[in-house]
Design a protein around this motif. Structure first.
Motif, mmCIF file in Angstrom:
data_model
loop_
_atom_site.group_PDB
_atom_site.id
_atom_site.type_symbol
_atom_site.label_atom_id
_atom_site.label_comp_id
_atom_site.label_asym_id
_atom_site.label_seq_id
_atom_site.Cartn_x
_atom_site.Cartn_y
_atom_site.Cartn_z
ATOM 1 N N ALA A 346 59.124 48.203 -26.755
ATOM 2 C CA ALA A 346 59.341 49.590 -27.174
ATOM 3 C C ALA A 346 60.727 49.804 -27.790
ATOM 4 O O ALA A 346 60.840 50.392 -28.869
ATOM 5 C CB ALA A 346 59.105 50.537 -25.998
ATOM 6 N N SER A 351 60.169 52.833 -30.312
ATOM 7 C CA SER A 351 59.290 53.755 -29.594
ATOM 8 C C SER A 351 59.994 54.305 -28.358
ATOM 9 O O SER A 351 60.782 53.605 -27.730
ATOM 10 C CB SER A 351 58.004 53.033 -29.186
ATOM 11 O OG SER A 351 57.233 53.812 -28.309
ATOM 12 N N GLN A 352 59.677 55.557 -28.003
ATOM 13 C CA GLN A 352 60.303 56.179 -26.843
ATOM 14 C C GLN A 352 59.390 56.259 -25.618
ATOM 15 O O GLN A 352 59.850 56.595 -24.533
ATOM 16 C CB GLN A 352 60.769 57.604 -27.191
ATOM 17 C CG GLN A 352 61.997 57.665 -28.071
ATOM 18 C CD GLN A 352 61.709 57.306 -29.513
ATOM 19 O OE1 GLN A 352 60.719 57.756 -30.071
ATOM 20 N NE2 GLN A 352 62.567 56.491 -30.119
ATOM 21 N N LEU A 354 55.297 54.774 -23.882
ATOM 22 C CA LEU A 354 54.125 53.917 -24.087
ATOM 23 C C LEU A 354 53.128 54.126 -22.961
ATOM 24 O O LEU A 354 53.483 54.559 -21.857
ATOM 25 C CB LEU A 354 54.526 52.448 -24.163
ATOM 26 C CG LEU A 354 55.059 51.802 -22.882
ATOM 27 C CD1 LEU A 354 53.947 51.067 -22.139
ATOM 28 C CD2 LEU A 354 56.169 50.825 -23.185
ATOM 29 N N PHE A 424 55.046 64.358 -28.046
ATOM 30 C CA PHE A 424 55.490 63.359 -29.015
ATOM 31 C C PHE A 424 54.944 63.696 -30.403
ATOM 32 O O PHE A 424 54.060 64.530 -30.560
ATOM 33 C CB PHE A 424 55.070 61.962 -28.574
ATOM 34 C CG PHE A 424 55.817 61.502 -27.349
ATOM 35 C CD1 PHE A 424 57.045 60.874 -27.471
ATOM 36 C CD2 PHE A 424 55.317 61.723 -26.075
ATOM 37 C CE1 PHE A 424 57.756 60.465 -26.354
ATOM 38 C CE2 PHE A 424 56.012 61.327 -24.948
ATOM 39 C CZ PHE A 424 57.240 60.700 -25.089
ATOM 40 N N TRP A 427 52.314 58.217 -33.281
ATOM 41 C CA TRP A 427 51.711 57.273 -32.345
ATOM 42 C C TRP A 427 51.182 56.048 -33.086
ATOM 43 O O TRP A 427 50.729 56.141 -34.228
ATOM 44 C CB TRP A 427 50.535 57.910 -31.587
ATOM 45 C CG TRP A 427 50.894 59.108 -30.791
ATOM 46 C CD1 TRP A 427 51.201 59.180 -29.469
ATOM 47 C CD2 TRP A 427 50.990 60.458 -31.288
ATOM 48 N NE1 TRP A 427 51.484 60.474 -29.101
ATOM 49 C CE2 TRP A 427 51.366 61.279 -30.199
ATOM 50 C CE3 TRP A 427 50.804 61.038 -32.539
ATOM 51 C CZ2 TRP A 427 51.551 62.647 -30.328
ATOM 52 C CZ3 TRP A 427 50.995 62.402 -32.674
ATOM 53 C CH2 TRP A 427 51.356 63.194 -31.582
ATOM 54 N N LEU A 444 51.971 53.355 -28.395
ATOM 55 C CA LEU A 444 53.403 53.549 -28.577
ATOM 56 C C LEU A 444 53.628 54.946 -29.141
ATOM 57 O O LEU A 444 53.018 55.314 -30.147
ATOM 58 C CB LEU A 444 53.983 52.499 -29.524
ATOM 59 C CG LEU A 444 53.877 51.039 -29.066
ATOM 60 C CD1 LEU A 444 54.327 50.103 -30.173
ATOM 61 C CD2 LEU A 444 54.693 50.809 -27.804
ATOM 62 N N ALA A 445 54.474 55.726 -28.495
ATOM 63 C CA ALA A 445 54.715 57.113 -28.906
ATOM 64 C C ALA A 445 56.152 57.271 -29.388
ATOM 65 O O ALA A 445 57.071 56.618 -28.878
ATOM 66 C CB ALA A 445 54.440 58.071 -27.743
ATOM 67 N N TYR A 446 56.320 58.150 -30.383
ATOM 68 C CA TYR A 446 57.628 58.388 -31.001
ATOM 69 C C TYR A 446 57.937 59.881 -30.930
ATOM 70 O O TYR A 446 57.051 60.725 -31.139
ATOM 71 C CB TYR A 446 57.630 57.929 -32.463
ATOM 72 C CG TYR A 446 57.323 56.457 -32.634
ATOM 73 C CD1 TYR A 446 58.339 55.539 -32.894
ATOM 74 C CD2 TYR A 446 56.015 55.970 -32.530
ATOM 75 C CE1 TYR A 446 58.065 54.187 -33.052
ATOM 76 C CE2 TYR A 446 55.731 54.623 -32.676
ATOM 77 C CZ TYR A 446 56.759 53.740 -32.942
ATOM 78 O OH TYR A 446 56.490 52.397 -33.099
ATOM 79 N N HIS A 450 57.037 59.451 -37.775
ATOM 80 C CA HIS A 450 57.378 58.045 -37.978
ATOM 81 C C HIS A 450 56.397 57.419 -38.971
ATOM 82 O O HIS A 450 55.223 57.227 -38.653
ATOM 83 C CB HIS A 450 57.309 57.289 -36.645
ATOM 84 C CG HIS A 450 57.778 55.867 -36.734
ATOM 85 N ND1 HIS A 450 59.097 55.505 -36.556
ATOM 86 C CD2 HIS A 450 57.106 54.728 -36.997
ATOM 87 C CE1 HIS A 450 59.213 54.205 -36.689
ATOM 88 N NE2 HIS A 450 58.020 53.701 -36.955
#
Length: 715
Positions: A346, A351-352, A354, A424, A427, A444-446, A450
């Motif tokens: 991550a 990514s911030q 998951l 978020f 993704w 994975l989340a942002y 993104h």
């Protein structure tokens, strides 16, 4: 903002001594530091404000691509800069072999001879980040006192300036990297004079000049003729990008090796259809000079060069995959995989948060998650039918990745997501496919929108394959682990019986290696108004040992119930073990406790002797008669020993795992056990048991399981 660690605030500097932070702060500090210790390259990391991550702020001496897998580093990652911050000390790696031994993930990606020092940037109360600097392979294996003092002092000065920056509300930013070299396409600047360039152009062998990024800034006519590409097409481009048959990571690796080690390197390559060329690279701190000539030893070329038609790939991508693959090989259980993805993957991809999803019985299962402030946002998906139209179930069932650059894009395809926001903004849903079948989904989340360009999608998809393999192994391990613990729990007594005149407590700790299952056992049995106790250890740490342990425990209980004496119980159990033909041995200690007559009759078969604590606190090791291990000699006898027990006395029966550990002397460990018993023996028996096993419970590497049985004679 610059992130800092928790701690007490240090004394504020006098106003007269304070100076406003100049720009560029980090670049100047790094350049000065490298110059003081004659380092070849280096980088400054800053601690992120809202997550335990180090972010590279500036790099000097080498292209940032060299450190691509470590631009964002979790604080728990096993790499030098993270270790320097965690332990607040200088970390020194004295060469290629030490790097491979201590930090194999870095050695896999950068298998070159170089030395490295990592230093925390910290005041007495706050951590702001870290610095690493490297030297070529010619550096001595030890860091000199002068170099160490310079690095620590320089990082201390940088920390003070960062502290002032925070107090002045000035946020240090990522700064341009420091790379030497002349402008691309300027042969006069590269070679010093136009006449020198003309001289080189007349030489019969090929010569090229590359900057630190590998871009060609000069090439003579001979080089262009040998390579088969006009000079005009070579200038300003990387050699392996301008020449199709050189577009192979093997050749780019040689360029990296030369720059990082500052040693000349070479390689040979096949120019289609059948011409072998030799490339010799001579590095400096500003770039490389390359000599190109026709190769002579064709056999050598065949060993080193790639075959025509091999697919080219980018080394940066390979570097990231190799580094993260090394991290995932260390994961054992499912939660280890989740933690490793959170700590390593991550941060590397920005990514911030998951989520790792799996499936069971046609329903979605949340295997683990990190980064979500509200766990219920994720847990509500646990148990969702796989037929439910969500991006997580779709990726899992179809094996097709999905990338959503914004919430609008996600809600356009999945309108139901509008009602379940997770906070978020972008993704990546990566199907985890192992052995040709989907085993889960990694989300994975942002926190911000993104974009996912093609090359990033390719990297993320590749990482999904690595995560899938690790997850498949982890699921299998967890299943075996649960089976082992279930078997162990079934074979040991769930509770100890309540017996008149006897207070009892027991503890069992599995080994930390193997399947966490062993052959240690204990039992407490009521018989004809008396109490019988047994403790033993079957050789081995596997299902066979555990199964045999269960048979022995059952046999001891049966022989006790029919009224056999302690010596007869041991002899009968010994013959049974031999008749079973298991080829395993067992140690055992058996006793019959008569509280009315205040005595215990004991028989021992190769087992550690018990400890006896008197009511006055004195502790001694009981010297018991005994016989050989069970399962060796069918005719062996097991003489008994009688021991007087006054009210308040405590008997401690244990297996050797309690006192044995690598590098420890058994006599010292036994003495320490006696000291603990003397100090805590008056407390409730459960507290005494916890105290005696505390050291073993805290051990990270316990090579043997531990069984402990305590008996106190009541007054």
């Amino acid at each position: 903002m610059v992130g800092v660690s928790d701690g007490h605030r240090s004394a504020q500097a006098p106003t007269s001594a304070r100076t406003r932070v100049g720009r560029p702060l980090l670049s100047l500090a790094l350049a000065s530091m490298m110059d003081e210790v004659h380092a070849h390259s280096g980088a400054v990391y800053l601690l992120a404000a809202d997550e335990p991550v180090l972010e590279m702020a500036v790099m000097a001496g080498l292209p940032r691509a060299f450190a691509a897998p470590w631009e964002r580093v979790g604080l728990s990652a096993p790499i030098p800069v993270a270790e320097a911050v965690r332990e607040r000390r200088l970390v020194w790696v004295g060469g290629e072999q030490e790097m491979a031994r201590r930090y194999p993930r870095i050695a896999v990606v950068l298998p070159y001879p170089f030395s490295l020092a990592a230093v925390p940037v910290a005041t007495s109360s706050k951590v702001y980040g870290a610095v690493f600097v490297t030297w070529p392979g010619s550096h001595p294996p030890d860091l000199s006192d002068r170099e160490r003092e310079h690095l620590i002092a320089a990082c201390g000065r940088l920390a003070v300036r960062l502290e002032r920056a925070v107090e002045d509300n000035v946020s240090p930013h990522i700064e341009p990297d420091l790379l030497g070299g002349a402008q691309v396409g300027s042969p006069a600047g590269t070679l010093g004079t136009v006449e020198a360039a003309r001289m080189v152009a007349r030489l019969p062998y090929g010569l090229c000049s590359l900057d630190l990024h590998g871009r060609i800034s000069f090439a003579n006519a001979a080089a262009a003729e040998l390579i088969g590409v006009p000079v005009s097409q070579l200038l300003g481009s990387q050699l392996w990008a301008a020449v199709p048959w050189l577009n192979d990571p093997v050749y780019e690796d040689r360029y990296r090796a030369a720059l990082l080690s500052q040693h000349s390197t070479s390689f040979v390559a096949l120019r289609p259809p059948g011409d072998w060329l030799s490339f010799r690279l001579y590095p400096s701190t500003t770039g490389l000079s390359v000599r190109v000539s026709r190769a002579r030893a064709v056999t050598e070329m065949n060993r080193s060069g790639p075959q025509p038609g091999d697919s080219p790939s980018r080394l940066v991508t390979i570097s990231q995959v190799l580094s993260l693959a090394g991290a995932l090989t260390e994961a054992v259980g499912v939660q280890d995989v989740v933690q490793m993805v959170a700590d390593e993957i991550a941060p590397a991809v920005g990514s911030q948060a998951l989520v790792v999803l799996g499936s069971r019985a046609g329903r979605l299962r949340v295997l683990g998650h990190r980064g979500y402030p509200d766990a219920q946002v994720v847990e509500r998906f646990d148990g969702l039918p796989l037929a439910e139209p969500t991006p997580g179930t779709r990726a899992l069932t179809t094996g097709v990745p999905a990338f959503f650059e914004s919430r609008e894009q996600l809600e356009r395809l999945y309108p139901r997501c509008h009602a379940t926001p997770d906070g978020f903004a972008a993704w990546a849903y990566l199907p985890l496919i192992a052995s040709g079948r989907p085993v889960g989904t990694c989300v994975l989340a942002y926190t911000e929108r993104h974009p996912f360009p093609a090359d990033e999608r390719a990297v993320l998809t590749s990482l999904g394959g690595l995560i899938a393999q690790a997850l498949e192994r982890a699921v299998l391990y967890d299943a075996k682990h649960q089976l082992a613990h279930g078997l162990q729990a079934a074979l040991l007594p769930h509770t100890l019986p309540s017996l008149p005149g006897v207070d009892a407590a027991a503890r069992y700790l599995p080994a930390t290696q193997g399947m966490d299952i062993g052959g240690d056992f204990y039992d407490l049995v009521r018989v004809d108004g008396l109490a019988a106790a047994v403790i033993g250890d079957v050789q081995g740490h596997n299902v066979t040992a555990a199964g045999l342990m269960g048979q022995i425990r059952t046999a001891v209980r049966a022989y006790t119930t029919v009224g056999q004496t302690p010596e007869e119980v041991m002899r009968s159990t010994n013959r049974l073990l031999i008749d079973l033909g298991a080829d395993l041995f067992a140690s055992c200690l058996y006793l019959r406790l008569d509280t009315k007559r205040r005595r215990a009759v004991m028989a021992r078969a190769g087992h550690p002797p018990p400890l006896l604590r008197r009511p006055d606190g004195r502790v001694r090791v009981l010297d018991l008669a005994g016989g050989p291990l069970l399962g060796i000699d069918g005719s062996a006898g097991y003489p008994t020993t009688e021991v007087d027990l006054v009210p308040g006395s405590v008997l401690v029966l244990f297996t050797d795992g309690l006192i044995e550990s690598p590098g420890a002397d058994i006599e010292d460990a036994l003495a320490e056990l006696g000291r603990q018993l003397a100090e805590s023996g008056d407390r409730p028996l459960d507290e005494v048991a916890d105290d005696l096993v505390r050291r073993s419970a805290a051990a990270q590497e316990r090579i043997d399981d531990v069984a402990l049985l305590l008996l106190r004679a009541d007054g």
